[in-house]
Every structure is written in structure tokens, then in C-alpha cells.
Design an enzyme around this catalytic site. Structure first.
Site, PDB file in Angstrom:
ATOM      1  CG  ASN A  10      -1.789   1.195   1.350  1.00 54.38           C
ATOM      2  OD1 ASN A  10      -1.826   2.027   0.441  1.00 54.38           O
ATOM      3  ND2 ASN A  10      -2.501   1.306   2.452  1.00 54.38           N
ATOM      4  CE  LYS A  12      -0.321   3.111   4.753  1.00 56.65           C
ATOM      5  NZ  LYS A  12      -0.278   3.191   6.207  1.00 56.65           N
ATOM      6  CD  GLU A  98      -3.100   5.377   6.729  1.00 55.53           C
ATOM      7  OE1 GLU A  98      -3.078   5.359   5.489  1.00 55.53           O
ATOM      8  OE2 GLU A  98      -2.192   4.865   7.436  1.00 55.53           O
ATOM      9  N   GLY A 174       2.605   2.466  10.731  1.00 49.10           N
ATOM     10  CA  GLY A 174       3.551   3.564  10.538  1.00 49.10           C
ATOM     11  C   GLY A 174       4.261   4.001  11.803  1.00 49.10           C
TER      12      GLY A 174
HETATM   13  O1  G3P Z   1      -1.943  -0.698   4.690  1.00 49.12           O
HETATM   14  C1  G3P Z   1      -0.664  -0.849   5.202  1.00 49.12           C
HETATM   15  C2  G3P Z   1      -0.474  -0.172   6.475  1.00 49.12           C
HETATM   16  O2  G3P Z   1      -1.422   0.642   6.959  1.00 49.12           O
HETATM   17  C3  G3P Z   1       0.705  -0.450   7.284  1.00 49.12           C
HETATM   18  O3  G3P Z   1       1.554   0.616   7.117  1.00 49.12           O
HETATM   19  O4  G3P Z   1       3.731   1.722   7.073  1.00 49.12           O
HETATM   20  O5  G3P Z   1       2.981   0.465   9.109  1.00 49.12           O
HETATM   21  O6  G3P Z   1       3.609  -0.777   7.062  1.00 49.12           O
HETATM   22  P1  G3P Z   1       3.063   0.504   7.636  1.00 49.12           P
END
Ligand code: G3P
Length: 251
Positions: A10, A12, A98, A174
Site C-alpha cells: 500500500n 498510500k 486512515e 507507521g
Molecule cells: O496498509 C498498510 C499499512 O497501513 C501499514 O503501514 O507503514 O505500518 O507498514 P506501515
């Protein structure tokens, strides 16, 4: 029945024409485990570029990050299921936290979008997950079950063939704070149990349940070993070379 391991990327709201092209060209060159289904989700503006850059022989598919549930008309800023298919895009993410938290998408709206996508022939990476507050209050499973129940109200057992579930605890997204293997497995197991109760053995045994939230090249192997973790939905690390290690983590 064995579930095919699945890794989604993703992106984003990240990337430029140049960087997205280069990420995909690296994927085209990489040696990817052929037993893994890989789907990347760039921003809407770059879907066509991604579609045109992905080497078809790699088997990598492209997903939107969102789709609207109405067929066409006066819905400024939205994209329809038919438009995705017209552009050779056969996947979409829906219900990402999100969008739920920042853009106010309700359980019901996410369910309507999911039904519209599936009916229109577009497969869905459907996301769910709890906030830190909800986890600390001991409500993790109840929250995920509430999100699932809204979806279940609109779906038939056959619809699940076009759905992959992504469990993404909001506090792990994140943040660099990945769920422990036990925390993730526990919720995945609860989701599978819920699917069994509501839709029977075939849906429970065949539906892939991905984990998402700070997955990286280092923590993916241990998570991949768990019996109810069938892959990942990766954010930040999907923009980096280590995405290939995550794709190959089940080897
Ligand atoms: O959709 C993937 C997600 O929300 C995870 O993000 O950056 O923590 O891998 P991340």
C-alpha cells in the site's frame, strides 16, 4: 486447503511518476517467490502507469486504494468499479483505517463499497483493526467483529472468494511498533473462528487473513510462520527494496 500466501503493498499518498516506475521496475527484475500473490496499490493518479509498467509475466497485480459504490454519475473525486475494470485494475483496498478515521468512512459505507466491488468483479483487500484505546480496554476482538458484522450483513458466502482480510491494528501502522507474533495470531485466529461461525468451513479455511502494521524485512519471517497469518499488507516498507524480502518471507 492451502491458502496462497499474499503480500500487498500500500503506497498510500506517496511517490512520483519516477519513483513508482522505479519501484515497479525493481520488482520486475527481482526473483519473487512464485507461490505468492503480489498486489501493489499506488495512488489513483498512478494506477495506469503502474499497470503499464508491471511486467505481466511477473504476475504482480495492481490495486486501487479506494473505490466508490455508485456505478457512475455526479460523485466528484470518486472512481467507479467499472472504471477500474476498464483500466485493467482488478483489485482495490477498502476500509483502511486512515480512510475510516481521517475521512470518516463508516462500517456500513465500507461494506457497501466492498459489496459493489465484488459484484462488479473487482477483488478487495478489506481492512479492519482496533485503536490503542480499544486494545487497552480489552475490546480488540469486539471491534473487529463489529467491522466484520457490517460487512457480513451485505455479503453471501460466494462473495468471500473475492475478499482478502487485512488485520491492521491502528497503533502499529507507521509507528514502527509491530504487533507481537502472539498478538497478531490471536486476532487472526478470532477472525477465522468468526468466519467459520458465520459462513462455514469453506469460507473460514479459504479466506486469506493478512497482517499489516510496521511489517519490515526483519520481522516478516516470524509473523509468516503463524498458522493464521496468510501474508501481509505493507505500507512504508513496500516503497523500499526490502519489499522483495517480505514477498519472499514464506520460503
Ligand atoms: O496498509 C498498510 C499499512 O497501513 C501499514 O503501514 O507503514 O505500518 O507498514 P506501515
Amino acid at each position: 486447503m492451502a491458502r496462497k500466501f499474499f503480500v500487498g503493498g500500500n503506497f498510500k499518498m506517496n511517490g512520483t511518476k519516477e519513483s513508482i516506475k522505479s519501484i515497479i521496475e525493481n520488482l520486475n527484475k527481482a526473483s519473487l517467490d512464485p507461490n505468492v500473490e503480489v498486489v501493489i496499490a499506488p495512488p489513483a493518479l498512478y494506477l495506469q502507469l503502474a499497470r503499464d509498467t508491471v511486467d505481466k509475466a511477473s504476475g504482480v497485480e495492481v490495486a486501487a486504494q479506494n473505490v466508490y459504490h455508485k456505478p457512475n454519475g455526479a460523485y466528484t473525486g470518486e472512481i467507479s468499479v467499472a472504471q477500474l475494470k476498464d483500466s485493467d485494475i482488478h483489485w482495490t483496498i477498502l476500509g483502511h483505517s486512515e480512510r475510516r478515521t481521517l475521512l470518516g468512512e463508516t462500517d456500513e459505507l465500507v461494506a457497501s463499497k466492498t459489496k459493489a466491488a465484488v459484484e462488479g468483479g473487482v477483488s478487495v483487500i478489506w481492512c479492519c483493526g482496533e485503536s490503542l484505546e480499544e486494545r487497552e480496554a480489552g475490546n480488540t476482538v469486539a471491534v473487529v467483529e463489529r467491522q466484520l458484522a457490517a460487512l457480513a450483513a451485505k455479503l453471501s458466502a460466494a462473495d468471500w472468494k473475492k475478499i482478502v482480510i487485512a488485520y491492521e491494528p491502528i497503533w502499529a501502522i507507521g509507528t514502527g511498533k509491530v504487533a507481537t507474533v502472539q498478538q497478531a495470531q490471536e486476532v487472526h485466529e478470532a477472525i477465522r473462528k468468526w468466519l467459520r461461525t458465520q459462513f462455514g468451513d469453506a469460507v473460514a479455511d479459504e479466506t486469506r487473513i493478512l497482517y499489516g502494521g510496521s511489517v519490515n524485512g526483519k520481522n516478516c519471517k516470524d509473523l509468516a510462520k503463524e498458522k493464521d497469518i496468510d501474508g501481509f499488507l505493507v505500507g512504508g516498507a513496500s516503497l523500499k527494496p526490502e519489499f522483495v524480502d517480505i514477498i519472499n518471507s514464506n520460503q
